[in-house]
Motif scaffolding. Structure first.
Motif, PDB file in Angstrom:
ATOM      1  N   MET A 172      -6.588  -2.143  -5.396  1.00  0.00           N
ATOM      2  CA  MET A 172      -7.634  -1.453  -4.642  1.00  0.00           C
ATOM      3  C   MET A 172      -7.185  -0.007  -4.445  1.00  0.00           C
ATOM      4  SD  MET A 172      -9.251  -2.368  -0.890  1.00  0.00           S
ATOM      5  CE  MET A 172      -7.679  -2.165  -0.022  1.00  0.00           C
ATOM      6  N   HIS A 173      -8.071   0.933  -4.703  1.00  0.00           N
ATOM      7  CA  HIS A 173      -7.694   2.344  -4.705  1.00  0.00           C
ATOM      8  C   HIS A 173      -8.704   3.160  -3.892  1.00  0.00           C
ATOM      9  CE1 HIS A 173      -5.132   1.156  -8.119  1.00  0.00           C
ATOM     10  NE2 HIS A 173      -6.196   0.469  -8.515  1.00  0.00           N
ATOM     11  N   ARG A 174      -8.200   4.234  -3.320  1.00  0.00           N
ATOM     12  CA  ARG A 174      -9.042   5.128  -2.522  1.00  0.00           C
ATOM     13  C   ARG A 174      -8.604   6.570  -2.779  1.00  0.00           C
ATOM     14  NH1 ARG A 174      -8.965   5.267   4.128  1.00  0.00           N
ATOM     15  NH2 ARG A 174     -10.833   6.577   4.484  1.00  0.00           N
ATOM     16  N   LEU A 175      -9.516   7.392  -3.272  1.00  0.00           N
ATOM     17  CA  LEU A 175      -9.248   8.803  -3.551  1.00  0.00           C
ATOM     18  C   LEU A 175     -10.199   9.633  -2.703  1.00  0.00           C
ATOM     19  CD1 LEU A 175      -7.637  10.791  -5.436  1.00  0.00           C
ATOM     20  CD2 LEU A 175      -9.638  10.733  -6.951  1.00  0.00           C
ATOM     21  N   ARG A 176      -9.644  10.522  -1.894  1.00  0.00           N
ATOM     22  CA  ARG A 176     -10.492  11.284  -0.961  1.00  0.00           C
ATOM     23  C   ARG A 176      -9.861  12.643  -0.683  1.00  0.00           C
ATOM     24  NH1 ARG A 176      -6.997   8.197   1.815  1.00  0.00           N
ATOM     25  NH2 ARG A 176      -6.254   8.875   3.858  1.00  0.00           N
ATOM     26  N   ARG A 177     -10.676  13.554  -0.141  1.00  0.00           N
ATOM     27  CA  ARG A 177     -10.150  14.836   0.291  1.00  0.00           C
ATOM     28  C   ARG A 177      -9.277  14.647   1.522  1.00  0.00           C
ATOM     29  NH1 ARG A 177     -15.360  18.840   0.111  1.00  0.00           N
ATOM     30  NH2 ARG A 177     -15.927  17.522   1.884  1.00  0.00           N
ATOM     31  N   ALA A 178      -8.202  15.437   1.605  1.00  0.00           N
ATOM     32  CA  ALA A 178      -7.350  15.364   2.781  1.00  0.00           C
ATOM     33  C   ALA A 178      -8.065  15.903   4.013  1.00  0.00           C
ATOM     34  CB  ALA A 178      -6.056  16.139   2.542  1.00  0.00           C
ATOM     35  N   SER A 198       0.837  -1.189   0.000  1.00  0.00           N
ATOM     36  CA  SER A 198       0.000   0.000   0.000  1.00  0.00           C
ATOM     37  C   SER A 198       0.875   1.243   0.000  1.00  0.00           C
ATOM     38  CB  SER A 198      -0.929   0.008   1.222  1.00  0.00           C
ATOM     39  OG  SER A 198      -1.871   1.049   1.137  1.00  0.00           O
ATOM     40  N   SER A 199       0.476   2.266  -0.749  1.00  0.00           N
ATOM     41  CA  SER A 199       1.201   3.534  -0.781  1.00  0.00           C
ATOM     42  C   SER A 199       0.221   4.657  -1.057  1.00  0.00           C
ATOM     43  CB  SER A 199       2.301   3.508  -1.842  1.00  0.00           C
ATOM     44  OG  SER A 199       1.748   3.362  -3.136  1.00  0.00           O
ATOM     45  N   SER A 200       0.561   5.866  -0.618  1.00  0.00           N
ATOM     46  CA  SER A 200      -0.309   7.027  -0.798  1.00  0.00           C
ATOM     47  C   SER A 200       0.472   8.180  -1.408  1.00  0.00           C
ATOM     48  CB  SER A 200      -0.910   7.466   0.545  1.00  0.00           C
ATOM     49  OG  SER A 200      -1.734   6.463   1.095  1.00  0.00           O
ATOM     50  N   HIS A 201      -0.252   9.036  -2.138  1.00  0.00           N
ATOM     51  CA  HIS A 201       0.355  10.242  -2.687  1.00  0.00           C
ATOM     52  C   HIS A 201      -0.714  11.318  -2.812  1.00  0.00           C
ATOM     53  CE1 HIS A 201      -1.184   8.121  -6.281  1.00  0.00           C
ATOM     54  NE2 HIS A 201      -1.335   9.331  -6.803  1.00  0.00           N
ATOM     55  N   GLY A 202      -0.282  12.567  -2.827  1.00  0.00           N
ATOM     56  CA  GLY A 202      -1.209  13.675  -2.939  1.00  0.00           C
ATOM     57  C   GLY A 202      -1.563  13.981  -4.381  1.00  0.00           C
ATOM     58  N   VAL A 203      -2.817  14.379  -4.576  1.00  0.00           N
ATOM     59  CA  VAL A 203      -3.304  14.854  -5.872  1.00  0.00           C
ATOM     60  C   VAL A 203      -3.995  16.185  -5.596  1.00  0.00           C
ATOM     61  CG1 VAL A 203      -4.656  14.329  -7.938  1.00  0.00           C
ATOM     62  CG2 VAL A 203      -3.690  12.457  -6.582  1.00  0.00           C
ATOM     63  N   VAL A 205      -6.032  12.919  -1.624  1.00  0.00           N
ATOM     64  CA  VAL A 205      -5.043  11.890  -1.305  1.00  0.00           C
ATOM     65  C   VAL A 205      -5.483  10.591  -1.966  1.00  0.00           C
ATOM     66  CG1 VAL A 205      -3.930  10.531   0.504  1.00  0.00           C
ATOM     67  CG2 VAL A 205      -4.464  12.943   0.899  1.00  0.00           C
ATOM     68  N   GLN A 206      -4.585   9.967  -2.709  1.00  0.00           N
ATOM     69  CA  GLN A 206      -4.881   8.674  -3.330  1.00  0.00           C
ATOM     70  C   GLN A 206      -4.029   7.596  -2.695  1.00  0.00           C
ATOM     71  OE1 GLN A 206      -5.226   8.520  -7.610  1.00  0.00           O
ATOM     72  NE2 GLN A 206      -4.629   6.365  -7.708  1.00  0.00           N
ATOM     73  N   THR A 207      -4.690   6.515  -2.282  1.00  0.00           N
ATOM     74  CA  THR A 207      -4.017   5.358  -1.717  1.00  0.00           C
ATOM     75  C   THR A 207      -4.224   4.179  -2.652  1.00  0.00           C
ATOM     76  OG1 THR A 207      -4.386   6.144   0.538  1.00  0.00           O
ATOM     77  CG2 THR A 207      -3.844   3.813   0.266  1.00  0.00           C
ATOM     78  N   ASP A 208      -3.136   3.551  -3.056  1.00  0.00           N
ATOM     79  CA  ASP A 208      -3.169   2.403  -3.957  1.00  0.00           C
ATOM     80  C   ASP A 208      -2.653   1.178  -3.219  1.00  0.00           C
ATOM     81  OD1 ASP A 208      -3.919   3.979  -6.325  1.00  0.00           O
ATOM     82  OD2 ASP A 208      -1.897   4.790  -6.163  1.00  0.00           O
TER      83      ASP A 208
END
Length: 423
Positions: free
Chosen positions: A85-91, A58-63, A67-70
């Motif tokens: 599996m991916h998760r894109l959400r507001r910080a 699992s890793s995360s990066h800012g957009v 924040v997107q976690t893959d």
């Protein structure tokens, strides 16, 4: 209550005009495409759920403000038994709920996080994440396979024989469990997707009708009542089952073929097409996407991807920059069982639609008149839901909602209004 969203646009007179090619050439090209694309398809009954689903990376990066976690989820002993599996959400900020997005055939979550502008904050996923929805996503098990790896024996691909729609349903169920663990209490969770993602959405709510507060299959047809559609797909189903019985469990030709054909239209539009004799590369792209063909990937008689005309050498509604951008995302492999499941479902098999009467939550159906709009109306007859909203544009093909330069108006904003009304 049955609702109809506004219809946008009327077909130009040229929608029904001839492509202007000699019938001999049209017949030959259709045979070429049919022979090539039949290999995409597989067969067999849906596999059972796999056990030991484990997040192994699992890793995360800012957009921007997001924040997107893959994550990588392992689902079996083979090296290829894993999915994204991916998760894109507001910080920061309140959470509206969660949307689980399922991608089209041969695509991963990047289909939802990209835009032809190159700005990920203008993508479909970001549109909803910026409005407070947690956007969860799925990348299929074949996403990381490189062309030639199965054929050479560098990778053991035998487990593909047991994938199919059921594998995606199982993978989505695991993601749903992670959403439940991460989401604040009492927030709605919806599932949706485009094309194959719309079909797997239907299969998902069929299998787990009480796990979602709503669904939005976008141009996904998995159920038909029209005798002509059933009859058209029955030989496709039988042929695909024969292919899988013969050991043809995957295809590495057709997704790269589409990617290459569209790529040539972008890089050398006026050059003669190596795939479509007598046409330029650009005309070949129009022919491939705008003219009905005979084969399992055209499950109705008038099915097309994008409305257009080869003689005029243009699409009527789709923006070429979007066609080119999203066609570049096709991966190298597709498991044949998945396409078998689709063809057999449209031929009358009810494995993935027989329990839809148990789904009673609001549903948003998007369809083009030259895509799956008719199958949307057929689907309503077996749904338990009485809160059905249609977003239909009769002149559109299967992909025009997505590829039009007006996609914000006819897709994202329309879906957003529906979400705000019900959730």
């Amino acid at each position: 209550m049955r609702e109809h969203s506004k219809e946008y646009g009327e077909p130009p007179a040229s929608v029904t005009e001839s492509v202007g090619l000699p019938e001999r050439d049209v017949t030959m090209i259709r045979r070429l495409i049919r022979g090539s694309l039949l290999a995409v398809l597989g067969l067999g009954l849906a596999a059972g759920a796999l056990s030991a689903q484990t997040v192994t990376a699992s890793s995360s990066h800012g957009v921007g403000p997001l924040v997107q976690t893959d994550s990588v989820v392992t689902v079996g002993p083979s090296a290829i038994d894993k999915f994204g599996m991916h998760r894109l959400r507001r910080a920061h900020g309140a959470v509206q709920g969660a949307l689980l997005l399922l991608p089209p055939l041969g695509n991963g979550f990047s289909f939802f996080t990209a835009d032809d502008s190159g700005d990920p904050l203008r993508s479909f996923a970001a549109f909803f994440a910026l409005r407070g929805w947690e956007v969860w996503g799925y990348s299929p098990r074949a996403s990381d396979l490189v062309a030639g790896s199965c054929e050479s024996g560098a990778v053991d691909c035998s487990s593909m024989a047991d994938w199919g729609l059921q594998a995606t349903v199982d993978d989505a169920a695991f993601i749903r469990s992670r959403i439940a663990a991460a989401l604040p209490a009492h927030r709605p969770v919806l599932v949706g997707g485009y094309s194959l993602g719309g079909m797997t959405t239907i299969a998902t709510i069929n299998a787990h009708p009480h796990d979602y507060d709503g669904a939005f299959p976008l141009e996904g047809g998995l159920y038909a009542e029209n005798p002509a559609v059933l009859a058209l797909n029955q030989p496709f189903c039988a042929g695909l089952e024969a292919q899988l019985a013969a050991g043809q469990i995957y295809d590495d030709q057709n997704l790269p073929f589409i990617r290459a054909a569209v790529g040539l239209a972008a890089s050398s539009p006026a050059a003669p097409s190596p795939f479509f004799p007598g046409l330029t590369n650009h005309q070949g792209m129009i022919f491939l996407l705008a003219v009905p063909q005979a084969g399992p990937l055209w499950p109705t008689a008038n099915f097309i991807r994008c409305a257009g005309d080869v003689g005029q050498d243009r699409f009527f509604y789709s923006e070429e920059s979007r066609v080119i951008t999203f066609s570049s995302f096709f991966i190298d492999y597709v498991d044949n069982r998945t396409i078998r499941d689709i063809s057999c479902s449209l031929a009358g098999e009810r494995t993935f639609t027989g329990n839809l009467g148990a789904f009673t939550k609001p549903i948003y159906l998007m369809g083009g008149g030259l895509g799956f709009a008719e199958q949307n109306h057929d689907l309503v007859h077996i749904l338990g839901s009485t809160h059905v909203t249609f977003n239909e544009i009769p002149a559109f093909g299967h992909a025009d909602h997505w590829f039009t330069k007006h996609h914000r108006l006819v897709l994202e904003n329309d879906l957003d209004r529906w979400l705000n009304r019900w959730f």
